[in-house]
Design a protein around this motif. Structure first.
Motif, PDB file in Angstrom:
ATOM      1  N   LEU A 171      21.092   4.634  73.497  1.00 30.58           N
ATOM      2  CA  LEU A 171      20.604   3.531  74.318  1.00 30.58           C
ATOM      3  C   LEU A 171      21.686   3.029  75.270  1.00 30.58           C
ATOM      4  O   LEU A 171      21.423   2.785  76.461  1.00 30.58           O
ATOM      5  CB  LEU A 171      20.098   2.397  73.427  1.00 30.58           C
ATOM      6  CG  LEU A 171      18.799   2.665  72.660  1.00 30.58           C
ATOM      7  CD1 LEU A 171      18.534   1.555  71.655  1.00 30.58           C
ATOM      8  CD2 LEU A 171      17.624   2.807  73.626  1.00 30.58           C
ATOM      9  N   SER A 229      22.831   6.117  77.780  1.00 28.83           N
ATOM     10  CA  SER A 229      21.886   6.414  78.857  1.00 28.83           C
ATOM     11  C   SER A 229      22.098   5.490  80.050  1.00 28.83           C
ATOM     12  O   SER A 229      22.069   5.924  81.206  1.00 28.83           O
ATOM     13  CB  SER A 229      20.445   6.276  78.357  1.00 28.83           C
ATOM     14  OG  SER A 229      20.124   7.330  77.466  1.00 28.83           O
ATOM     15  N   ARG A 230      22.313   4.193  79.773  1.00 28.39           N
ATOM     16  CA  ARG A 230      22.558   3.246  80.869  1.00 28.39           C
ATOM     17  C   ARG A 230      23.825   3.620  81.634  1.00 28.39           C
ATOM     18  O   ARG A 230      23.860   3.563  82.870  1.00 28.39           O
ATOM     19  CB  ARG A 230      22.673   1.820  80.325  1.00 28.39           C
ATOM     20  CG  ARG A 230      21.342   1.228  79.875  1.00 28.39           C
ATOM     21  CD  ARG A 230      21.476  -0.242  79.502  1.00 28.39           C
ATOM     22  NE  ARG A 230      20.194  -0.790  79.101  1.00 28.39           N
ATOM     23  CZ  ARG A 230      19.277  -1.279  79.933  1.00 28.39           C
ATOM     24  NH1 ARG A 230      19.530  -1.281  81.236  1.00 28.39           N
ATOM     25  NH2 ARG A 230      18.130  -1.766  79.502  1.00 28.39           N
ATOM     26  N   ASP A 289      14.675   0.956  78.641  1.00 26.96           N
ATOM     27  CA  ASP A 289      14.716   2.331  78.147  1.00 26.96           C
ATOM     28  C   ASP A 289      13.329   2.748  77.667  1.00 26.96           C
ATOM     29  O   ASP A 289      12.586   1.930  77.109  1.00 26.96           O
ATOM     30  CB  ASP A 289      15.718   2.419  76.986  1.00 26.96           C
ATOM     31  CG  ASP A 289      16.071   3.845  76.622  1.00 26.96           C
ATOM     32  OD1 ASP A 289      15.229   4.498  75.966  1.00 26.96           O
ATOM     33  OD2 ASP A 289      17.179   4.289  76.962  1.00 26.96           O
ATOM     34  N   TYR A 290      12.990   4.016  77.880  1.00 32.25           N
ATOM     35  CA  TYR A 290      11.663   4.494  77.472  1.00 32.25           C
ATOM     36  C   TYR A 290      11.430   4.316  75.974  1.00 32.25           C
ATOM     37  O   TYR A 290      10.284   4.185  75.524  1.00 32.25           O
ATOM     38  CB  TYR A 290      11.482   5.974  77.855  1.00 32.25           C
ATOM     39  CG  TYR A 290      12.331   6.949  77.066  1.00 32.25           C
ATOM     40  CD1 TYR A 290      11.870   7.535  75.886  1.00 32.25           C
ATOM     41  CD2 TYR A 290      13.611   7.301  77.493  1.00 32.25           C
ATOM     42  CE1 TYR A 290      12.649   8.425  75.162  1.00 32.25           C
ATOM     43  CE2 TYR A 290      14.407   8.184  76.777  1.00 32.25           C
ATOM     44  CZ  TYR A 290      13.916   8.739  75.612  1.00 32.25           C
ATOM     45  OH  TYR A 290      14.691   9.620  74.890  1.00 32.25           O
ATOM     46  N   ASN A 333      23.103  10.567  75.159  1.00 30.57           N
ATOM     47  CA  ASN A 333      22.151   9.616  75.722  1.00 30.57           C
ATOM     48  C   ASN A 333      21.590   8.668  74.669  1.00 30.57           C
ATOM     49  O   ASN A 333      20.380   8.586  74.434  1.00 30.57           O
ATOM     50  CB  ASN A 333      21.029  10.369  76.434  1.00 30.57           C
ATOM     51  CG  ASN A 333      21.497  10.955  77.741  1.00 30.57           C
ATOM     52  OD1 ASN A 333      21.888  10.239  78.653  1.00 30.57           O
ATOM     53  ND2 ASN A 333      21.498  12.284  77.825  1.00 30.57           N
ATOM     54  N   LEU A 369      16.459   2.526  84.392  1.00 25.66           N
ATOM     55  CA  LEU A 369      17.691   2.002  83.813  1.00 25.66           C
ATOM     56  C   LEU A 369      18.731   1.677  84.880  1.00 25.66           C
ATOM     57  O   LEU A 369      19.794   1.144  84.567  1.00 25.66           O
ATOM     58  CB  LEU A 369      18.287   3.001  82.816  1.00 25.66           C
ATOM     59  CG  LEU A 369      17.531   3.207  81.506  1.00 25.66           C
ATOM     60  CD1 LEU A 369      18.249   4.232  80.638  1.00 25.66           C
ATOM     61  CD2 LEU A 369      17.371   1.901  80.750  1.00 25.66           C
TER      62      LEU A 369
END
Length: 425
Positions: free
Chosen positions: A140, A143-144, A257-258, A138, A230
């Motif tokens: 950046l 994760s997407r 993203d967080y 995960n 996302l």
């Protein structure tokens, strides 16, 4: 409440091999030897060679599961890939059950046997599991991709089985008579009350979903909400919903993203998003949550968790859910969460509520609604193999919650200067 019987498609449309592979008979004998280890409950297996009974008929455990083997390739898949192989064989209609949830419950109730089955996997499979974790990390970018693989399937698909607020997380059934819509809305109110939301608050939500919680909080508690996702599909759905409600001035919707969030907020909420964070990224996740809260702030995380005793073992494996449903997904344990709170934040855990059995009921409702809309699922472009994959996913999770090998909890966290905590009721 006893789980509803499986709503599986009995007429398979797949082209299974007409003849058994030479290795299927060898695998069959090996798998039956493993099934002989069942000590809790009973299992009846019907295949081309007759009916085979496992377990103790005098066992006080009421579980009695039934499996119908339609093609012997099931045995080879289980021997080579354990429980993941059983799910793959189910997707191919190599076996079925009148109550798939009971099969899952029986298997996890006999954890020693299930672990032995999974440990039969060959070294190549273990190597592939290691590689899988690397390519679904995960980051950046990762994760997407992982989020899109599941949540961008189709808004239409999710609308067919979720409640009217599109809540894709455990509801809370305050009474046995509650339907899914009422239980999901009760959960939203419960979260808002635990956070003590008011018109003076600015709430940060990590994990928008389709916007249900943000809209509920803004409409019923008057707070401002900044919420991020996302998922492109969820973002567009939530944006349109916010506009229809006329809440553009109260709700700020982000596609971010967080790890890229900035500012500080009075309250924070993250509902079943931590499962998409990844073990290696927990330090950053928790430190970011802490940094994003004001010194007197409080936050609530709703998390699916694995038992502390099984956490380390799960780190190196790839289960059916990770491979076919949630790539990059992973479950923390409660002790892992509290450890990261201690080491990477200045927050304290001030409340924990277990809602595990509520999730089992939620999944039962989702499954029944999914199959009640089966023609619409097909019209949305999803074939029978996808349907069987999702049936296995929903039953796999429901059975796990009913046997408490996985759990769900709401964890309330407070910053050092917080002086207003919700009252115990």
């Amino acid at each position: 409440m006893e789980s509803a019987k499986s709503c599986s498609i009995e007429e398979a449309t797949y082209s299974l091999p007409s003849k058994a592979h030479w290795s299927d008979n060898l695998a069959r004998r090996a798998v039956h030897r493993l099934l002989a280890r069942i000590g809790r409950g009973r299992l009846s297996v019907h295949d081309s060679e007759g009916t085979h009974e496992y377990g103790d008929p005098e066992s006080p455990e009421p579980l009695h599961a039934v499996i119908h083997v339609h093609h012997p390739s099931l045995y080879r898949r289980v021997l080579l890939n354990g429980s993941v192989g059983s799910g793959e064989a189910y997707m191919e209609a190599a076996w079925s059950s009148p109550d798939l949830v009971k099969v899952v419950r029986l298997m996890v109730a006999n954890m020693e046997m299930l672990q032995a089955m999974d440990q039969q996997r060959n070294p190549l499979r273990r190597l592939l599991s290691s590689i899988y974790h690397r390519i679904t990390a995960n980051t950046l970018k990762g994760s997407r991709q992982n989020i899109a693989a599941h949540y961008d399937l189709s808004n239409e698909l999710f609308s067919l089985f979720l409640d009217r607020n599109m809540i894709y997380s455990s509801a809370i059934f305050a009474s046995p008579e509650m339907d899914l819509d009422s239980a999901a809305e009760y959960k939203l109110r419960h979260i808002c009350e635990r956070l003590q939301l008011s018109e003076q608050d600015h709430l940060l939500e990590i994990g928008t979903g389709w916007g249900g919680l943000a809209i509920y909080a803004a409409k019923h508690f008057g707070c401002r909400v900044t919420t991020t996702t996302l998922s492109q599909e969820q973002y567009h759905y939530a944006r349109d919903w916010v506009e229809r409600e006329g809440l553009e001035e109260r709700i700020t919707l982000l596609l971010k993203d967080y790890r890229k969030l900035e500012g500080q907020y009075d309250k924070l909420v993250s509902v079943e998003m931590i499962e998409a964070v990844g073990h290696d990224y927990y330090p950053d996740y928790f430190s970011r949550c802490s940094q994003l809260l004001k010194p007197e702030g409080i936050g609530l995380i709703q998390a699916i968790t694995i038992a502390d005793q099984r956490y380390r073992q799960a780190l190196g494996s790839v289960d059916f859910i990770q491979k076919y449903i949630f790539p990059g997904g992973s479950l923390p344990s409660v002790s892992v969460i509290t450890d990261h709170l201690c080491r990477h934040t200045d927050m304290q855990l001030v409340g924990l509520e277990d809602i595990t059995f509520d999730y089992a009921e939620t999944l039962r409702h989702w499954r029944e609604r999914f199959f009640a809309q089966l023609s619409e699922v097909h019209n949305a472009g999803f074939d029978d193999r996808f349907v069987r994959m999702w049936e296995f996913y929903l039953c796999y999770c429901e059975g796990g919650f009913r046997e408490r090998v996985i759990s769900t909890a709401q964890l309330l966290m407070a910053k050092p200067a917080c002086r207003q905590l919700p009252q115990v009721r």
